[in-house]
Design a protein around this motif. Structure first.
Motif, PDB file in Angstrom:
ATOM      1  N   GLY A 230      -4.125   5.194   2.068  1.00 49.60           N
ATOM      2  CA  GLY A 230      -4.462   6.122   0.697  1.00 49.60           C
ATOM      3  C   GLY A 230      -5.341   5.608  -0.452  1.00 49.60           C
ATOM      4  O   GLY A 230      -5.212   6.309  -1.385  1.00 49.60           O
TER       5      GLY A 230
ATOM      6  N   ARG B  65      -4.264  10.198   7.624  1.00 48.42           N
ATOM      7  CA  ARG B  65      -4.669  10.645   6.261  1.00 48.42           C
ATOM      8  C   ARG B  65      -5.368  11.831   6.178  1.00 48.42           C
ATOM      9  O   ARG B  65      -6.792  11.763   6.721  1.00 48.42           O
ATOM     10  CB  ARG B  65      -5.225   9.310   5.540  1.00 48.42           C
TER      11      ARG B  65
ATOM     12  N   ARG C  22       0.929   3.803  -3.231  1.00 44.02           N
ATOM     13  CA  ARG C  22       0.667   5.237  -2.843  1.00 44.02           C
ATOM     14  C   ARG C  22       1.975   6.271  -3.284  1.00 44.02           C
ATOM     15  O   ARG C  22       1.632   7.258  -3.899  1.00 44.02           O
ATOM     16  CB  ARG C  22       0.427   5.695  -1.386  1.00 44.02           C
TER      17      ARG C  22
ATOM     18  N   LYS D 272      -4.148  13.017   1.349  1.00 50.50           N
ATOM     19  CA  LYS D 272      -2.970  12.414   1.371  1.00 50.50           C
ATOM     20  C   LYS D 272      -2.445  11.927   2.591  1.00 50.50           C
ATOM     21  O   LYS D 272      -2.865  12.226   3.673  1.00 50.50           O
ATOM     22  CB  LYS D 272      -1.907  13.386   0.648  1.00 50.50           C
TER      23      LYS D 272
ATOM     24  N   GLN E   7       0.906  -1.240  -0.031  1.00 47.09           N
ATOM     25  CA  GLN E   7      -0.098  -0.057  -0.119  1.00 47.09           C
ATOM     26  C   GLN E   7       0.781   1.234   0.016  1.00 47.09           C
ATOM     27  O   GLN E   7       0.562   2.314  -0.708  1.00 47.09           O
ATOM     28  CB  GLN E   7      -0.973   0.070   1.256  1.00 47.09           C
TER      29      GLN E   7
ATOM     30  N   PRO F 280      -3.665   9.376  -3.752  1.00 47.03           N
ATOM     31  CA  PRO F 280      -4.503   8.208  -3.810  1.00 47.03           C
ATOM     32  C   PRO F 280      -4.512   7.308  -4.665  1.00 47.03           C
ATOM     33  O   PRO F 280      -4.145   7.451  -5.789  1.00 47.03           O
ATOM     34  CB  PRO F 280      -5.892   9.082  -3.789  1.00 47.03           C
ATOM     35  N   TRP F 281      -4.875   6.244  -4.378  1.00 50.08           N
ATOM     36  CA  TRP F 281      -4.428   5.042  -5.519  1.00 50.08           C
ATOM     37  C   TRP F 281      -5.603   4.133  -5.396  1.00 50.08           C
ATOM     38  O   TRP F 281      -6.636   4.151  -4.703  1.00 50.08           O
ATOM     39  CB  TRP F 281      -3.328   4.307  -5.199  1.00 50.08           C
TER      40      TRP F 281
ATOM     41  N   ASP G 144       7.160   6.549   3.036  1.00 49.52           N
ATOM     42  CA  ASP G 144       6.937   6.529   1.532  1.00 49.52           C
ATOM     43  C   ASP G 144       7.918   5.774   0.853  1.00 49.52           C
ATOM     44  O   ASP G 144       9.009   5.301   1.860  1.00 49.52           O
ATOM     45  CB  ASP G 144       7.115   7.899   1.087  1.00 49.52           C
TER      46      ASP G 144
END
Length: 649
Positions: free
Chosen positions: A336, A601, A294, A390, A290, A300-301, A438
């Protein structure tokens, strides 16, 4: 360009793959009714429908698909329309045998399953694109269609002669001359020098270890030629339907394609995720996928596929409890996802996936399983305000596909050093430290992060090295794992065995690599696994942990840490938590118990208890809990495998 926001329009999309061609048409209205009752907003249609749409060469059987799209639109269900090019019909392989993939040992892979296509085949591309163009012209402006899904889980690799021709063209563009190719591949070794382009071939079965640089370039080529297939379909669809976003689906830690390259060419980045219900650390693997998706999306995905229950391809396919289904879905949203789709809507009665779970199981709608699906559909509406928000992270993890490919080739020092368990070990330590991260390409801009983690980067380009060393010199905190910076882009060992620029900022220089075949004790009662090194330490480099004989294994030079082994999960968690604190990075919530994750988020805080026992989570301020519509303050008590979504009051 269109985006996922154009499709969500303030909703969390909910649904999954719908394969109505497997069922009599009289079943379709019942499907639509049950979808509406379950809160389904979106279904993916047509992923494996090539033989239904083009039963014979050049034929077009589109009437059934138009009736289906009309029915779904009347029922308020939107469609992600797939191009069916992942699985050609048997007639294509029979009439055009060059479309069938060939393995490295010369074996042809035949029809009868899926993915029986050669990415380099001109005949495959001609027939695939002709069908895609007609689909776009026929259905691109249908009111039900909101997005395109191209192919499925790209990954076929072919070693045939047509692939060899394309490989040579790819190499000529990359190196321009045979002399440059020979230098890059180190063909002076074992008399492999090429005097003519005609002798340059894909890596095929050979008597002994094949040329590692040749294999690495073929892996790059194989990813690029699949990307060519994707972009050819994408460009055609964009000409017909510039208003519709385009996606294709990745998988967690999927080795076949460079997902960084693919993501740059998509409007929406999508993930298929199938955590094992029997794995007590499944949430770690899920969160890695995930976070990576992202990061590739830059926001967002879409969760394109997940399982509502059991799958059918593990040795033992355990059932997934309803609370596990809900928790996995909320974890994806927390990290996300603005779309949650499952494989598939209705369970198949025939074929290779007839024992794969579905939103609507074989036992029907009046089942605990389907009632849990409906409950999830209702809950997603309660947290729709998160759509578009985000996830902000101050930690980045470096991940690179060519380095992965090069690391795991034959002829290495240890066949136990594989990137997947290393990546999961480091991500698990971050998860245990309650740090959201990330993922970044080695050459990506790192300036907005406080801490960068490199589990392994065996192959590092000059730009990647400059990027990492520049980050440290600018005051950033770098934590690097072993065997990093060893080779350049051609898989040629750097002078001295490790890039000197990295050695300088890390304050260490490996003198000898010493792979491990069993855990060894560290001086602090922890253990080291997989790897160790004899290190020369620069002046001022501090030793944080040693082997029992005093050999340094964990060091710090200012804000740069180096680990010459993979330590126990507990030690790695403590080290990363300490480095993060020193870098000014804090978890989303302080004092979290084990097995509980908290992810912020946008304005919402997701708290998820993955444990089998109740968890007490201290809240520093009062919040409104959206799933139960209540105010909470002080201690939040979460039952086992339960979740809360909090908005500050």
């Amino acid at each position: 360009m269109p985006s996922l926001a154009d499709v969500t329009r303030g909703r969390i999309l909910f649904g999954g793959d719908y394969n109505p061609e497997q069922w009599p048409e009289e079943v379709w209205p019942e499907d639509v009714r049950l979808m509406r009752e379950a809160g389904v907003t979106t279904v993916t249609v047509g992923v494996f429908s090539w033989a239904m749409l083009e039963p014979t060469p050049g034929a077009r059987e589109f009437s059934w698909l138009r009736r289906l799209l009309d029915l779904l639109h009347e029922g308020g269900i939107e469609v992600c329309l797939a191009t069916p090019t992942a699985s050609p019909p048997p007639w294509l392989g029979e009439r055009y045998p060059g479309t069938l993939p060939v393995t490295a040992d010369g074996t042809t892979l035949w029809w009868g399953s899926r993915n029986q296509w050669c990415p380099s085949s001109a005949d495959y591309r001609v027939h695939a694109l002709a069908l895609v163009e007609d689909l776009a012209a026929e259905f691109g402006h249908h009111q039900a269609v909101r997005m395109w899904h191209i192919s499925n889980e790209y990954g076929p690799v072919c070693h045939c002669e047509e692939s060899a021709e394309r490989f040579r063209a790819w190499l000529h563009k990359r190196y321009e001359s045979l002399d440059a190719l020979n230098a890059a591949w180190g063909t002076a070794f074992w008399s492999q020098r090429h005097a003519d382009w005609s002798t340059v071939i894909p890596p095929r079965s050979a008597p002994y270890i094949p040329n590692p640089a040749q294999v690495l370039d073929f892996q790059r080529f194989s990813s690029d030629v699949l990307l060519e297939c994707f972009t050819a379909e994408r460009d055609l669809l964009r000409r017909h339907t510039p208003h519709l976003p385009v996606t294709t689906n990745f998988m967690t830690l999927y080795k076949h394609v460079d997902c960084w390259s693919f993501a740059k060419e998509e409007d929406v980045v999508s993930l298929d995720s199938y955590p094992d219900p029997g794995d007590p650390r499944a949430m770690v693997r899920s969160s890695l996928g995930q976070d990576m998706t992202r990061s590739q999306a830059g926001g967002p995905w879409m969760q394109m596929e997940m399982a509502a229950g059991s799958v059918n391809w593990r040795g033992v396919n355990r059932a997934k409890p309803a609370d596990r289904l809900r928790l996995e879905a909320l974890q994806a949203v927390a990290r996300g996802a603005d779309a949650l789709c499952f494989f598939q809507w209705r369970a198949s009665r025939a074929g290779a996936e007839k024992f794969h779970s579905a939103l609507l199981p074989h036992a029907g709608a009046d089942t605990p399983h389907h009632r849990a699906v409906r409950a999830l559909g209702r809950e997603l509406g309660l947290i729709a305000e998160v759509v578009g928000a985000k996830v902000e992270a101050e930690v980045a993890v470096v991940f690179d596909w060519p380095s992965w490919w090069a690391l795991e080739q034959r002829g290495r020092l240890s066949d136990r050093v594989d990137l997947e368990p290393i990546a999961l070990g480091w991500h698990g330590a971050l998860w245990d430290a309650h740090l959201t991260a990330d993922y970044v390409h080695p050459e990506a801009d790192l300036s907005r992060y406080r801490m960068v983690v490199v589990p392994n980067l065996y192959l590092a380009s000059d730009r990647a090295v400059q990027n990492l060393t520049g980050f440290v010199r600018a005051g950033g905190t770098l934590v690097s794992g072993f065997f990093t910076g060893v080779a350049d882009e051609t898989d040629t060992i750097r002078p001295g065995g490790v890039d000197e620029r990295l050695c300088e900022v890390l304050g260490v220089h490996p003198l000898e690599w010493r792979p491990l075949d069993e855990p060894v004790p560290l001086g602090d009662a922890s253990t080291g696994t997989l790897w160790s090194e004899e290190l020369a330490l620069a002046e001022g480099t501090e030793t944080l942990a040693t082997l029992a004989d005093g050999t340094p294994v964990v060091t710090r030079n200012g804000t740069a840490y180096y680990l010459s082994t993979l330590p126990s999960p507990e030690y790695l968690q403590r080290l990363l938590a300490s480095a993060a604190r020193a870098a000014g990075v804090q978890p989303a919530l302080p004092g979290l118990p084990e097995q509980v994750e908290a992810v912020r988020r946008g304005p919402l805080l997701f708290v998820l208890n993955h444990g089998s026992q109740p968890a007490v989570v201290p809240l520093p301020a009062a919040h409104h809990e959206l799933l139960t519509d209540r105010a909470v303050s002080g201690d939040l008590v979460l039952p086992p495998r339960d979740a809360a979504v909090l908005r500050p009051l």
